[in-house]
Write a protein that holds these residues in place. Structure first.
Motif, PDB file in Angstrom:
ATOM      1  N   VAL A   1       0.865  -1.185   0.000  1.00 41.30           N
ATOM      2  CA  VAL A   1       0.000   0.000   0.000  1.00 41.30           C
ATOM      3  C   VAL A   1       0.899   1.232   0.000  1.00 41.30           C
ATOM      4  O   VAL A   1       1.788   1.360   0.852  1.00 41.30           O
ATOM      5  N   ALA A   2       0.670   2.107  -0.949  1.00 36.84           N
ATOM      6  CA  ALA A   2       1.501   3.314  -1.048  1.00 36.84           C
ATOM      7  C   ALA A   2       1.288   4.213   0.167  1.00 36.84           C
ATOM      8  O   ALA A   2       0.168   4.345   0.672  1.00 36.84           O
ATOM      9  N   ARG A   3       2.356   4.828   0.628  1.00 34.38           N
ATOM     10  CA  ARG A   3       2.236   5.731   1.771  1.00 34.38           C
ATOM     11  C   ARG A   3       1.300   6.889   1.482  1.00 34.38           C
ATOM     12  O   ARG A   3       0.610   7.374   2.380  1.00 34.38           O
ATOM     13  N   ASP A   4       1.261   7.325   0.242  1.00 37.78           N
ATOM     14  CA  ASP A   4       0.337   8.416  -0.098  1.00 37.78           C
ATOM     15  C   ASP A   4      -1.103   8.006   0.164  1.00 37.78           C
ATOM     16  O   ASP A   4      -1.921   8.822   0.618  1.00 37.78           O
ATOM     17  N   ALA A   5      -1.433   6.743  -0.101  1.00 33.92           N
ATOM     18  CA  ALA A   5      -2.790   6.267   0.155  1.00 33.92           C
ATOM     19  C   ALA A   5      -3.082   6.239   1.651  1.00 33.92           C
ATOM     20  O   ALA A   5      -4.186   6.585   2.090  1.00 33.92           O
ATOM     21  N   VAL A   6      -2.086   5.839   2.442  1.00 34.84           N
ATOM     22  CA  VAL A   6      -2.252   5.836   3.899  1.00 34.84           C
ATOM     23  C   VAL A   6      -2.460   7.258   4.403  1.00 34.84           C
ATOM     24  O   VAL A   6      -3.341   7.524   5.231  1.00 34.84           O
ATOM     25  N   LEU A   7      -1.670   8.191   3.887  1.00 35.64           N
ATOM     26  CA  LEU A   7      -1.785   9.577   4.324  1.00 35.64           C
ATOM     27  C   LEU A   7      -3.132  10.174   3.914  1.00 35.64           C
ATOM     28  O   LEU A   7      -3.723  10.950   4.674  1.00 35.64           O
ATOM     29  N   ARG A   8      -3.622   9.800   2.748  1.00 45.47           N
ATOM     30  CA  ARG A   8      -4.938  10.300   2.333  1.00 45.47           C
ATOM     31  C   ARG A   8      -6.030   9.765   3.261  1.00 45.47           C
ATOM     32  O   ARG A   8      -6.956  10.497   3.642  1.00 45.47           O
ATOM     33  N   ALA A   9      -5.911   8.489   3.638  1.00 45.30           N
ATOM     34  CA  ALA A   9      -6.901   7.917   4.557  1.00 45.30           C
ATOM     35  C   ALA A   9      -6.850   8.608   5.908  1.00 45.30           C
ATOM     36  O   ALA A   9      -7.890   8.912   6.513  1.00 45.30           O
ATOM     37  N   LEU A  10      -5.656   8.892   6.396  1.00 52.17           N
ATOM     38  CA  LEU A  10      -5.526   9.566   7.688  1.00 52.17           C
ATOM     39  C   LEU A  10      -5.978  11.020   7.607  1.00 52.17           C
ATOM     40  O   LEU A  10      -6.505  11.567   8.588  1.00 52.17           O
ATOM     41  N   ALA A  11      -5.792  11.646   6.454  1.00 49.24           N
ATOM     42  CA  ALA A  11      -6.288  13.015   6.284  1.00 49.24           C
ATOM     43  C   ALA A  11      -7.814  13.047   6.378  1.00 49.24           C
ATOM     44  O   ALA A  11      -8.389  14.038   6.850  1.00 49.24           O
ATOM     45  N   ILE A  12      -8.463  11.970   5.950  1.00 49.18           N
ATOM     46  CA  ILE A  12      -9.912  11.851   6.124  1.00 49.18           C
ATOM     47  C   ILE A  12     -10.234  11.589   7.592  1.00 49.18           C
ATOM     48  O   ILE A  12     -11.174  12.164   8.158  1.00 49.18           O
ATOM     49  N   SER A  13      -9.457  10.724   8.230  1.00 53.50           N
ATOM     50  CA  SER A  13      -9.705  10.370   9.636  1.00 53.50           C
ATOM     51  C   SER A  13      -9.756  11.589  10.542  1.00 53.50           C
ATOM     52  O   SER A  13     -10.617  11.691  11.423  1.00 53.50           O
ATOM     53  N   VAL A  14      -8.825  12.497  10.354  1.00 51.03           N
ATOM     54  CA  VAL A  14      -8.737  13.635  11.274  1.00 51.03           C
ATOM     55  C   VAL A  14      -9.810  14.685  11.001  1.00 51.03           C
ATOM     56  O   VAL A  14      -9.848  15.719  11.681  1.00 51.03           O
ATOM     57  N   ARG A  15     -10.698  14.400  10.047  1.00 53.98           N
ATOM     58  CA  ARG A  15     -11.880  15.234   9.862  1.00 53.98           C
ATOM     59  C   ARG A  15     -13.011  14.800  10.786  1.00 53.98           C
ATOM     60  O   ARG A  15     -14.083  15.407  10.777  1.00 53.98           O
ATOM     61  N   ALA A  16     -12.781  13.768  11.585  1.00 54.59           N
ATOM     62  CA  ALA A  16     -13.822  13.290  12.504  1.00 54.59           C
ATOM     63  C   ALA A  16     -14.134  14.365  13.537  1.00 54.59           C
ATOM     64  O   ALA A  16     -13.271  15.172  13.906  1.00 54.59           O
ATOM     65  N   PRO A  17     -15.364  14.385  14.049  1.00 50.49           N
ATOM     66  CA  PRO A  17     -15.687  15.333  15.128  1.00 50.49           C
ATOM     67  C   PRO A  17     -15.009  14.918  16.422  1.00 50.49           C
ATOM     68  O   PRO A  17     -14.686  13.739  16.621  1.00 50.49           O
ATOM     69  N   SER A  18     -14.791  15.888  17.287  1.00 54.08           N
ATOM     70  CA  SER A  18     -14.237  15.583  18.610  1.00 54.08           C
ATOM     71  C   SER A  18     -14.765  16.600  19.609  1.00 54.08           C
ATOM     72  O   SER A  18     -14.970  17.768  19.279  1.00 54.08           O
ATOM     73  N   ALA A  19     -15.003  16.147  20.834  1.00 54.96           N
ATOM     74  CA  ALA A  19     -15.541  17.016  21.884  1.00 54.96           C
ATOM     75  C   ALA A  19     -14.606  18.196  22.102  1.00 54.96           C
ATOM     76  O   ALA A  19     -13.404  18.030  22.302  1.00 54.96           O
ATOM     77  N   GLY A  20     -15.183  19.390  22.057  1.00 55.81           N
ATOM     78  CA  GLY A  20     -14.373  20.588  22.257  1.00 55.81           C
ATOM     79  C   GLY A  20     -13.308  20.788  21.209  1.00 55.81           C
ATOM     80  O   GLY A  20     -12.379  21.575  21.397  1.00 55.81           O
ATOM     81  N   PHE A  21     -13.455  20.099  20.076  1.00 55.79           N
ATOM     82  CA  PHE A  21     -12.433  20.113  19.022  1.00 55.79           C
ATOM     83  C   PHE A  21     -11.063  19.792  19.613  1.00 55.79           C
ATOM     84  O   PHE A  21     -10.038  20.330  19.195  1.00 55.79           O
ATOM     85  N   THR A  22     -11.066  18.871  20.588  1.00 49.44           N
ATOM     86  CA  THR A  22      -9.826  18.507  21.278  1.00 49.44           C
ATOM     87  C   THR A  22      -8.888  17.747  20.358  1.00 49.44           C
ATOM     88  O   THR A  22      -7.668  17.917  20.422  1.00 49.44           O
ATOM     89  N   GLN A  23      -9.436  16.876  19.526  1.00 52.79           N
ATOM     90  CA  GLN A  23      -8.632  16.069  18.607  1.00 52.79           C
ATOM     91  C   GLN A  23      -7.578  15.261  19.374  1.00 52.79           C
ATOM     92  O   GLN A  23      -6.417  15.184  18.979  1.00 52.79           O
ATOM     93  N   GLY A  24      -8.031  14.643  20.456  1.00 51.45           N
ATOM     94  CA  GLY A  24      -7.098  13.923  21.324  1.00 51.45           C
ATOM     95  C   GLY A  24      -6.788  12.529  20.844  1.00 51.45           C
ATOM     96  O   GLY A  24      -6.923  11.560  21.594  1.00 51.45           O
ATOM     97  N   TRP A  25      -6.384  12.435  19.617  1.00 58.96           N
ATOM     98  CA  TRP A  25      -6.047  11.146  19.017  1.00 58.96           C
ATOM     99  C   TRP A  25      -4.634  11.174  18.456  1.00 58.96           C
ATOM    100  O   TRP A  25      -4.074  12.223  18.135  1.00 58.96           O
ATOM    101  N   ASP A  26      -4.029  10.022  18.375  1.00 58.25           N
ATOM    102  CA  ASP A  26      -2.738   9.836  17.713  1.00 58.25           C
ATOM    103  C   ASP A  26      -2.784   8.507  16.970  1.00 58.25           C
ATOM    104  O   ASP A  26      -3.444   7.559  17.416  1.00 58.25           O
ATOM    105  N   PHE A  27      -2.071   8.452  15.849  1.00 57.25           N
ATOM    106  CA  PHE A  27      -2.103   7.265  14.992  1.00 57.25           C
ATOM    107  C   PHE A  27      -0.670   6.811  14.721  1.00 57.25           C
ATOM    108  O   PHE A  27       0.125   7.565  14.158  1.00 57.25           O
ATOM    109  N   VAL A  28      -0.348   5.611  15.149  1.00 57.35           N
ATOM    110  CA  VAL A  28       0.992   5.052  14.946  1.00 57.35           C
ATOM    111  C   VAL A  28       0.918   4.134  13.730  1.00 57.35           C
ATOM    112  O   VAL A  28       0.243   3.096  13.765  1.00 57.35           O
ATOM    113  N   VAL A  29       1.592   4.521  12.657  1.00 52.03           N
ATOM    114  CA  VAL A  29       1.552   3.777  11.399  1.00 52.03           C
ATOM    115  C   VAL A  29       2.729   2.810  11.333  1.00 52.03           C
ATOM    116  O   VAL A  29       3.890   3.215  11.504  1.00 52.03           O
ATOM    117  N   LEU A  30       2.423   1.562  11.076  1.00 54.55           N
ATOM    118  CA  LEU A  30       3.445   0.515  10.951  1.00 54.55           C
ATOM    119  C   LEU A  30       3.380  -0.025   9.530  1.00 54.55           C
ATOM    120  O   LEU A  30       2.448  -0.750   9.169  1.00 54.55           O
TER     121      LEU A  30
END
Length: 207
Positions: A22-51
């Motif tokens: 899987v190309a890294r660009d595809a992974v980055l595009r998927a994660l760019a969609i992920s971080v559009r998720a809503p979050s309480a107080g717009f905290t965005q208290g998430w982290d993603f470890v890519v292996l």
């Protein structure tokens, strides 16, 4: 692809092709969609470890080795990319201690629902949908409870972070239908309560 089509095509893939990267660009595009998720107080208290290397994935699977190698493990461990989805409760306590929220006591009792995990789960779902749009297969699975500490140590994840789950990405090798699907999807008239619990839309008045 239309959104409704993406949703209909989403499947939990359990057999990945190890020979199709899987190309890294595809992974980055998927994660760019992920971080559009809503979050309480717009905290965005998430982290993603890519292996996305064999060695990185080996560290993960070695840390979670609490089961014999079976068909599930062989199929899922072939995925060329793993995304470990982490939530950070402290980020929410700090955000809601800010002046516009005012919960300066940082009391966990104010959080009967752990929205740090809810928000990270919504971000993971967007990654699953983004994978479909990329023509990829994906699976969300949990880390066994006894392995959380070992996974944190293997990947350098701080103890302050919770392991909500893992998104595996790759190309489907073959379709394996989960036996759980024999349960069937609950129909809307069982799960939708209109105006009060146990009330159906048929009995609801016009708005």
């Amino acid at each position: 692809m239309e959104f409704s089509e993406v949703v209909r095509r989403r499947r939990m893939v359990r057999r990945f092709d190890p020979d199709r990267p899987v190309a890294r660009d595809a992974v980055l595009r998927a994660l760019a969609i992920s971080v559009r998720a809503p979050s309480a107080g717009f905290t965005q208290g998430w982290d993603f470890v890519v292996l996305d290397t064999a060695e990185q994935r080996r560290h993960f699977w070695s840390a979670t080795a609490d089961r014999e190698t079976d068909a599930w493990m062989r199929g899922v461990s072939a995925a060329p990319v793993l995304i470990v989805c982490c939530s950070n409760p402290q980020a929410y306590l700090d955000r809601y201690a800010e002046p516009d929220k005012g919960w300066t006591d940082r009391d966990l009792a104010r959080w009967p629902i752990p929205y740090w995990d809810v928000d990270t789960g919504m971000a993971a779902l967007l990654a699953l949908l983004a994978a479909v749009d990329e023509g990829l297969g994906a699976l969300f699975f949990g880390v066994p409870a006894p392995a959380h500490g070992a996974v944190r140590r293997a990947l350098g994840i701080p103890d302050t972070h919770r392991l909500v789950g893992v998104v595996a990405l790759g190309h489907e090798a073959r379709r394996v239908r989960s036996p759980s699907l024999r349960r069937g999807r609950r129909p809307l008239d069982q799960v939708v309560h209109w105006g009060g619990f146990g009330e159906s839309v048929a009995g609801a008045g016009n708005p």
